[in-house]
Write a protein that holds these residues in place. Structure first.
Motif, short mmCIF file in Angstrom:
data_model
loop_
_atom_site.label_atom_id
_atom_site.label_comp_id
_atom_site.label_asym_id
_atom_site.label_seq_id
_atom_site.Cartn_x
_atom_site.Cartn_y
_atom_site.Cartn_z
N LYS A 1 -35.05 31.22 -79.49
CA LYS A 1 -34.29 32.17 -80.32
C LYS A 1 -34.57 31.95 -81.81
O LYS A 1 -34.60 32.89 -82.58
CB LYS A 1 -32.79 32.00 -80.06
N GLU A 2 -34.74 30.66 -82.17
CA GLU A 2 -34.87 30.37 -83.60
C GLU A 2 -36.28 30.65 -84.13
O GLU A 2 -36.56 30.43 -85.30
CB GLU A 2 -34.46 28.92 -83.88
N ASP B 1 -39.47 33.03 -72.55
CA ASP B 1 -39.22 33.73 -73.81
C ASP B 1 -39.41 32.76 -74.97
O ASP B 1 -39.14 31.58 -74.82
CB ASP B 1 -37.76 34.23 -73.86
#
Lengths: 422, 567
Positions: A165-166, A162
């Motif tokens: 997140k940032e 993935d």
């Protein structure tokens, strides 16, 4: 040749605001041109020329022996994403850890063959049958090597799973495979941002000669793919990016990466998908952000330019009716005559002529179809000559017709255009 | 004890045919083994010829065909078109896909798997001291099923639409396309079914034969018999699963089911999981018997007994067990959860451990021996060299992150050819040179054999190492036309192919010629019976119909070979 064509087509932009005479082809009454403003023909044409080269790279280039050239780079030669770099270092690390298990048996084998070869000197063979310590060692050490390799590769796998997140400003692309092309849907780039039902911009096969169009990516901007398929299983792979995923009917698979080098990167479908599997190529072009946005703008107006291109394709054996082309251009400009739309029209005409003039297919069939040239099946040379003539004639017509038309129509008030065209 | 029991001679009252009818009606495991062998050799030549057509296409990037077409465009005659049906910038590759599919199917189902069954059939009953297989008629039935199976597959080239063109993996939905109009894929499925039934029958037969007809104890069972046992267990468990997979394709094609059609609730990935649940064990079915056989070859020509017998058996067993739980490493790119991919990575890597045990044990068997470099032993050493090389590529491929790049490239093709040709085929050659005197009663030429070996060893190395290079540089597999950047490595592969195929043809000629060499009169032509654990050297060459007049004594199992036994 593409350069010459786009140069001439670029005149559309320049002449929009320059002096010109009324075209004699169409049966419409054109109002007087407005006063001249500043737009140098050279710079505009150079810009179109550069854009055609950038967004529509000559991916079907052949080498001097007539074979297609691979303009991409293998991951093992030149990784251009963080993902690929991590994979590359994981590969080398694992290879180094495993290397002793490649070298040791080969060396031992050579030593044994030369050392213990029967030379007929009556030497008695050894009689040992087991050696527990040795057996434990050659079980434990490979096991240890497997463990050592498994730890860093886990983190690489996690990283590939993935986007972090940032990650901000993620570009999402839906990639749909079909026999034998890729359809790219640029998420959050709409054909009409103000419409109620927003349709995303798409690119797939070149409408002119049905060749795969490139996927545009932005340097330094993370991209996430949703892959799926319309018919059979395909797989999307560009070696330099270090990613590969199957495109499967009935489900979405995901992959992400961040290209960080400008250039053209090529790959192809790597899951056998039928009789033209080898034709299902992938071309990605990594560009700067402003160039990417410009391409999105061009893509937004592309569908509107198709009638103009179609008007240039008369039935077999007939010449291009100037009136039809003029009508098509007028209809295009009537829908909106902002500079970006005018630029889009001239860009796509230049781009289309550029792609149709690319390496012709071996039997010349698709060009002949596009141009409506009759097939003298037994005389390929004559047919090729005919194709050349048709293209030359059309180019001339566009050169003469479009600038004047566009210029006149630009001066026309939007409301007044409709009755004139009728 | 069984060793002293005298078995009665078989009744000779049965009507016996002679000549061709004898071969058609035989239930003798030795004759069936020989038929398997000749079937295999013939199919190997057919599969090799198909590979030749593929290499003809891939010899140059744009291919010979494209050059001919260009000449045609310039006014030349219509080219002889093998693969390209025209159209598209790169030409149509349907005929090429058929070649690729059939090359793989012939080599897997009719060459390598039955090739080992040939030796298992001939040698295992002899090894364990049995007079025949447990079910001789079933044995014959299993062999005769292969003939219609091969005929179905090969004749499908001549039906409408040609042979199956979806690869030997036959992934749906691609393999579903063309239903009703292109029967080639259906014929392929039926061929696989027949070959599968044959495989299951053989597996049952071997398991029962070894378990019930062996005269030694389990702890003395020869390694080839152990390998046969494990392989049969694998085939017995896995082959019905393959049958299930291809049946889904058959039903989806012909009976409107939707197992694999996503738009109607099916799932193409289901097929892939089921298919690889068979086809990963299948790769061990294609090499474990050879692992067993080579243990005998290396021990025999090193004049030592095999090192670490228990470790060898356990390693074979753990490869069998692990082989069932790593199938998804063939499909890392279909989008499985990360933890699942990681599990399959670690499990796949773990198979390297027992394989390593075997390699080191073979080396330890050779260590300190007096090594006779017969052709059989040369092939065994060649196998060790190439198999370790191919296995190294396998370790790299097992790493999921790296496999994202290498999956479905020529690196994979190079890897499995290196372990199947450099591994299994070299093993088959080694076993043939070793056991052919026993099977036919004639030696193969040692002088010609050296040519066969070196041509094959160098050819295999060049051909398949070059494939690794093509793949790492970015060449996808199953494409008929490739980018000119891969020109040189493909040129090398074609050169290597020519060497390998020449070697195979030399070997084929030598096999036929061997019947004209003098008959072997001794039981033990290699003079190795004292260091083998098995019975096949305790009877004549070739053995009589009943194998042994009486159950032979256990050959010197407890005795350590001394230099008295040296030839």
């Amino acid at each position: 040749m593409p350069r010459v064509m786009s140069l001439s087509l670029a005149l559309i932009l320049a002449l929009l605001c320059a002096h010109g005479t009324a075209a004699d082809g169409p049966s419409v009454v054109l109002p007087a041109p407005p006063s001249a403003t500043s737009a140098a023909p050279e710079s505009a044409s150079a810009r179109i020329d550069a854009d055609v080269k950038l967004f529509n790279p000559d991916v079907y280039r052949l080498d001097d022996q007539g074979s297609p050239v691979f303009p991409g780079h293998s991951l093992f030669v030149e990784p251009v994403t963080e993902v690929a770099r991590q994979v590359l270092s994981a590969t080398w690390f694992s290879a180094l850890v495993f290397l002793p298990f490649l070298i040791l048996p080969q060396v031992l084998l050579l030593v044994i063959i030369f050392k213990f070869k029967d030379r007929g000197d009556g030497r008695a063979p050894a009689t040992f049958l087991t050696h527990h310590k040795l057996e434990v060692i050659w079980t434990a050490i490979p096991f240890l090597a497997v463990l050592i390799v498994s730890i860093p590769t886990y983190y690489v796998l996690e990283f590939m799973d993935d986007p972090p997140k940032e990650t901000k400003d993620l570009q999402v692309v839906t990639v749909t495979g079909k026999q034998f092309a890729w359809m790219y849907e640029y998420k959050r780039y709409y054909v009409d941002p103000n419409a109620d039902e927003k349709v995303c911009l798409q690119s797939s096969l070149d409408p002119v000669n049905q060749l795969q169009e490139p996927l545009l990516l932005t340097k330094g901007r993370s991209v996430s793919f949703n892959l799926t398929s319309q018919d059979v299983t395909h797989a999307w792979w560009v070696p330099a990016f270090g990613v590969k995923k199957s495109a499967i009917t009935g489900r979405f698979t995901n992959v992400w990466f961040t290209p960080d080098t400008l250039g053209v990167f090529k790959g192809q479908c790597v899951e056998l998908c039928g009789d033209k599997h080898g034709n299902m190529i992938i071309t990605t072009v990594v560009v700067e952000r402003d160039e990417f946005e410009r391409y999105m703008t061009l893509l937004r107006h592309r569908d509107d330019t198709v009638p103009v291109w179609n008007a240039l394709q008369p039935p077999a054996g007939k010449t291009v009716p100037a009136g039809a082309v003029a009508k098509a251009v007028a209809a295009f400009l009537q829908k909106g005559d902002s500079p970006e739309r005018q630029y889009a029209l001239s860009y796509w005409m230049a781009s289309n002529f550029s792609s149709i003039q690319r390496v012709p297919p071996p039997k010349g069939s698709s060009i002949a179809e596009v141009l409506g040239v009759a097939h003298p099946a037994d005389d390929h040379l004559a047919r090729d000559k005919q194709i050349d003539e048709v293209i030359r004639a059309k180019r001339k017509q566009v050169d003469e017709l479009l600038p004047a038309l566009a210029k006149s129509l630009a001066a026309l008030p939007a409301a007044a255009a409709t009755p004139i065209l009728r | 004890m069984e060793r002293s029991a005298i078995a009665p001679m078989p009744s000779l009252e049965i009507k016996r045919y002679t000549g061709i009818m004898d071969w058609l009606t035989t239930v003798d495991h030795k004759k069936i083994g020989l038929m398997y062998f000749w079937f295999t050799v013939t199919m190997g030549i057919v599969g090799g010829a198909l590979a030749g057509l593929i290499r003809f296409q891939l010899a140059t990037p744009g291919a010979v065909i494209e050059t001919l077409q260009a000449a045609h465009l310039a006014g030349g005659p219509e080219p002889f078109s093998l693969f390209s049906n025209g159209g598209g910038i790169f030409g149509d590759q349907d005929r090429f896909n058929q070649m690729v599919t059939m090359h793989a199917s012939v080599m897997i189902f009719f060459t390598i798997i039955p090739g080992f069954i040939a030796f298992m059939n001939y040698i295992v009953p002899l090894m364990v001291g049995a007079r025949d297989m447990a079910f001789p008629k079933m044995n014959a039935f299993g062999f005769w099923l292969l003939i219609p199976s091969a005929m179905l597959m090969l004749s499908s080239f001549f039906v409408q639409g040609g042979a199956a063109a979806s690869g030997w993996t036959a992934y749906p939905p691609l393999s579903i396309l063309g239903h009703g109009t292109k029967p080639g894929q259906d014929m392929w499925v039926m061929g696989v079914h027949l070959a599968g039934v044959s495989s299951i029958l053989a597996a049952i037969n071997f398991i029962v034969t070894i378990a019930s007809l062996k005269v030694m104890k389990w702890r003395d069972l020869p390694l080839f018999a152990w390998a046969t046992l494990f392989v049969s267990i694998m085939a017995l468990i896995a082959t019905p699963v393959l049958a299930a997979a291809v049946t889904m394709v058959l039903l989806d094609r012909n009976f409107n089911t939707t197992f694999t059609i996503a738009s109607q609730g099916g799932d193409p990935i289901l097929y892939q999981h089921i298919f690889w649940f068979y086809s990963h064990p299948a790769v061990y079915i294609m090499i474990l018997p050879g692992f067993g056989g080579i243990s005998h070859v290396i021990a025999a020509f090193s004049r030592k007994r095999v090192f670490g017998y228990l470790g060898m058996v356990l390693a074979t067993g753990s490869i069998t067990a692990l082989g069932f739980v790593v199938w998804a490493h063939h499909m890392f790119v279909v989008g499985m959860p990360t933890w699942m991919q990681y599990y399959f990575q670690v499990a796949s890597l773990a198979i390297g451990v027992p394989t390593g045990i075997k390699v080191f044990s073979w080396l330890a068997t050779m260590w300190g021996g007096t090594i006779r470099m017969t052709v059989s032993m040369m092939f065994a050493c060649g196998f060790l060299c190439l198999f370790v090389l191919g296995g190294f590529g396998g370790l790299i491929l097992a790493l999921t992150a790296v496999d994202y790049t290498l999956n479905n490239t020529y690196f994979v093709v190079g890897h499995f050819h290196m372990v199947l040709v450099g591994g299994s085929v070299m093993l088959l050659f080694s076993m043939t040179y070793f056991w052919w005197p026993k099977m036919s009663g004639h030696f193969l030429s040692e002088r010609l054999g050296k040519w066969v070996f070196w041509l094959m060893f160098i050819g295999v190395f060049i051909a398949f190492f070059a494939m690794h290079i093509s793949g790492a540089n970015g060449m996808a597999r199953r494409i008929a036309v490739y980018y000119s950047d891969f020109r040189f490595s493909n040129y090398l592969t074609t050169v290597g192919y020519l060497m390998t195929f020449t070697s195979a043809c030399l070997f084929f000629g030598d096999l036929i010629y061997s019947y004209r060499r003098p008959k072997i009169t001794v039981d033990d032509p290699w003079q190795i019976n004292d260091i083998q654990q098995s019975f096949e050297w305790a009877t004549s060459c070739p053995p009589p119909v009943y194998n042994f007049a009486k159950v032979p004594p256990i050959p010197i199992l407890e005795q350590i070979p001394s230099h008295d036994h040296k030839h």
